[in-house]
Design a protein around this motif. Structure first.
Motif, PDB file in Angstrom:
ATOM      1  N   LYS A  25       0.805  -1.221   0.000  1.00  0.00           N
ATOM      2  CA  LYS A  25       0.000   0.000   0.000  1.00  0.00           C
ATOM      3  C   LYS A  25       0.839   1.271   0.000  1.00  0.00           C
ATOM      4  N   ARG A  27       2.764   4.407  -1.146  1.00  0.00           N
ATOM      5  CA  ARG A  27       2.549   5.242  -2.324  1.00  0.00           C
ATOM      6  C   ARG A  27       3.814   6.024  -2.648  1.00  0.00           C
ATOM      7  N   GLN A  33       1.077   8.547  -8.538  1.00  0.00           N
ATOM      8  CA  GLN A  33       0.121   8.303  -7.472  1.00  0.00           C
ATOM      9  C   GLN A  33      -0.190   9.557  -6.656  1.00  0.00           C
ATOM     10  N   CYS A  34       0.412  10.675  -7.004  1.00  0.00           N
ATOM     11  CA  CYS A  34       0.268  11.871  -6.188  1.00  0.00           C
ATOM     12  C   CYS A  34      -0.866  12.781  -6.655  1.00  0.00           C
ATOM     13  N   CYS A  40      -2.817  11.115   2.292  1.00  0.00           N
ATOM     14  CA  CYS A  40      -1.808  10.094   2.012  1.00  0.00           C
ATOM     15  C   CYS A  40      -0.426  10.535   2.500  1.00  0.00           C
ATOM     16  N   PHE A  42       3.504   9.672   1.516  1.00  0.00           N
ATOM     17  CA  PHE A  42       4.247   9.096   0.403  1.00  0.00           C
ATOM     18  C   PHE A  42       5.638   8.677   0.849  1.00  0.00           C
ATOM     19  N   THR A 267      -1.097  15.725   4.062  1.00  0.00           N
ATOM     20  CA  THR A 267      -0.232  14.998   3.140  1.00  0.00           C
ATOM     21  C   THR A 267       1.203  15.195   3.600  1.00  0.00           C
ATOM     22  N   CYS A 269       5.555  13.315   3.231  1.00  0.00           N
ATOM     23  CA  CYS A 269       6.415  12.240   2.748  1.00  0.00           C
ATOM     24  C   CYS A 269       7.372  11.805   3.847  1.00  0.00           C
ATOM     25  N   CYS A 276       6.899   4.861   7.457  1.00  0.00           N
ATOM     26  CA  CYS A 276       5.633   5.033   6.731  1.00  0.00           C
ATOM     27  C   CYS A 276       4.607   3.998   7.175  1.00  0.00           C
ATOM     28  N   MET A 280       0.948   4.446   8.788  1.00  0.00           N
ATOM     29  CA  MET A 280      -0.267   3.869   8.226  1.00  0.00           C
ATOM     30  C   MET A 280      -1.068   3.135   9.299  1.00  0.00           C
TER      31      MET A 280
END
Length: 307
Positions: A25, A27, A33-34, A40, A42, A267, A269, A276, A280
């Motif tokens: 999953k 990204r 995918q952005c 999300c 990333f 959002t 990164c 990450c 999640m």
């Protein structure tokens, strides 16, 4: 080897089965995918991530970059250096974030005493500096030949003089030590079953923050994790429900989790894939648990108040 944890240890961890699930999953901004970036995190470097974000889309930018210290972040090992080299490092990425900010956006930049001056220079160069918050870390090692380091700084800056700030959203409930009455009635305080309290406006010194530890459900093994309560103050003061909060050094996901709990879009990164995955999992946990330690009924409580 995996750590052996006490039965009451609530630190967020990832099992091998969960790791396989989350790996599928992850990204990445570079593969398109952005386009739907809100909501999300990333698994990318800041350099790659910011290239695909739309300009003037961010309402609040929260930055917790590596301090000017030698620190092991798993995939990345950051090495402390002199001020000049650290400022070159800041200059390599800080200006790239500026076009993403709305004209009414606010920025919070975290650091410690050693790098705070460099952070101020960066904010002053590209933004309007509004204040410096100093918050007390009650954890920390003692020092035999120096003062114990138990505070950190957060520089508050804005793109312009037209910015949002909700002081009522970040008031603190403090116990009244010497309750004063006027005409027989409480003056600026109220009494409840819990005792005598007053709501106070927030200052730029915060002594009510608990650093995450093993018995707190927000805790992870990230070496520099910020407390949810601390990030909640920044988000509530400087964003509205539905605003977009950006964190390009997401770590274990505290900014994203708090934004979700408080009804903001988010959002960001993080280059470390395991961090990450921790983020999640924490976001999934936030689906059913919106609580933030030390924040209840729209007010912040003093440290060790039981809230």
């Amino acid at each position: 080897m995996d750590k052996e944890r006490a039965p009451r240890n609530r630190t967020v961890t990832i099992s091998e089965e969960e790791k396989k699930l989350y790996e599928g999953k992850l990204r990445h901004a570079g593969n398109g995918q952005c386009q739907d970036f809100a909501g999300c995190i990333f698994n990318d470097s800041l350099e790659d991530f910011v290239k695909v974000l739309p300009e003037k889309s961010v309402d609040l930018l929260i930055l917790d970059p590596p301090y000017n210290l030698s620190k092991d972040f798993g995939d990345i090992k950051f090495h402390g250096t002199d001020d000049e080299a650290y400022e070159i490092y800041l200059e390599s990425w800080f200006p790239r974030l500026m076009p993403l900010l709305k004209d009414t956006a606010s920025v919070y930049l975290c650091g410690d005493w050693k790098c705070s001056n460099s952070l101020y220079k960066m904010c002053k160069k590209y933004l309007k500096v509004q204040n410096r918050i100093t918050w007390q870390r009650e954890k920390g090692r003692g020092a035999a030949h120096n003062w114990k380091n138990c505070t950190e700084d957060i520089w508050f800056a804005t793109v312009s003089d037209d910015f949002y700030f909700d002081v009522d959203a970040v008031k603190q409930k403090r116990r009244v030590i010497a309750p004063y009455k006027e005409n027989g009635k409480p003056k600026d305080w109220e009494e409840s079953e819990e005792g005598k309290f007053r709501l106070t406006c927030p200052s730029n010194f915060w002594d009510d923050i608990s650093v995450p530890f093993w018995s707190m459900p927000e805790n992870t093994d990230h070496p520099t994790q910020k407390p949810e309560k601390l990030i909640a103050k920044l988000i509530l003061a400087s964003s509205k429900p539905g605003d977009l909060v950006l964190d390009p050094f997401m770590g274990s996901g505290t900014t994203a989790v708090v934004a979700k709990k408080l009804g903001r879009r988010f959002t960001g990164c993080e280059i470390n894939s395991e961090y990450c995955m921790w983020a999640m999992k924490r976001l999934e946990m936030a689906e059913s648990d919106k609580s933030i330690q030390g924040y209840e009924d729209g007010v912040f409580y003093e440290r060790n108040s039981g809230k």
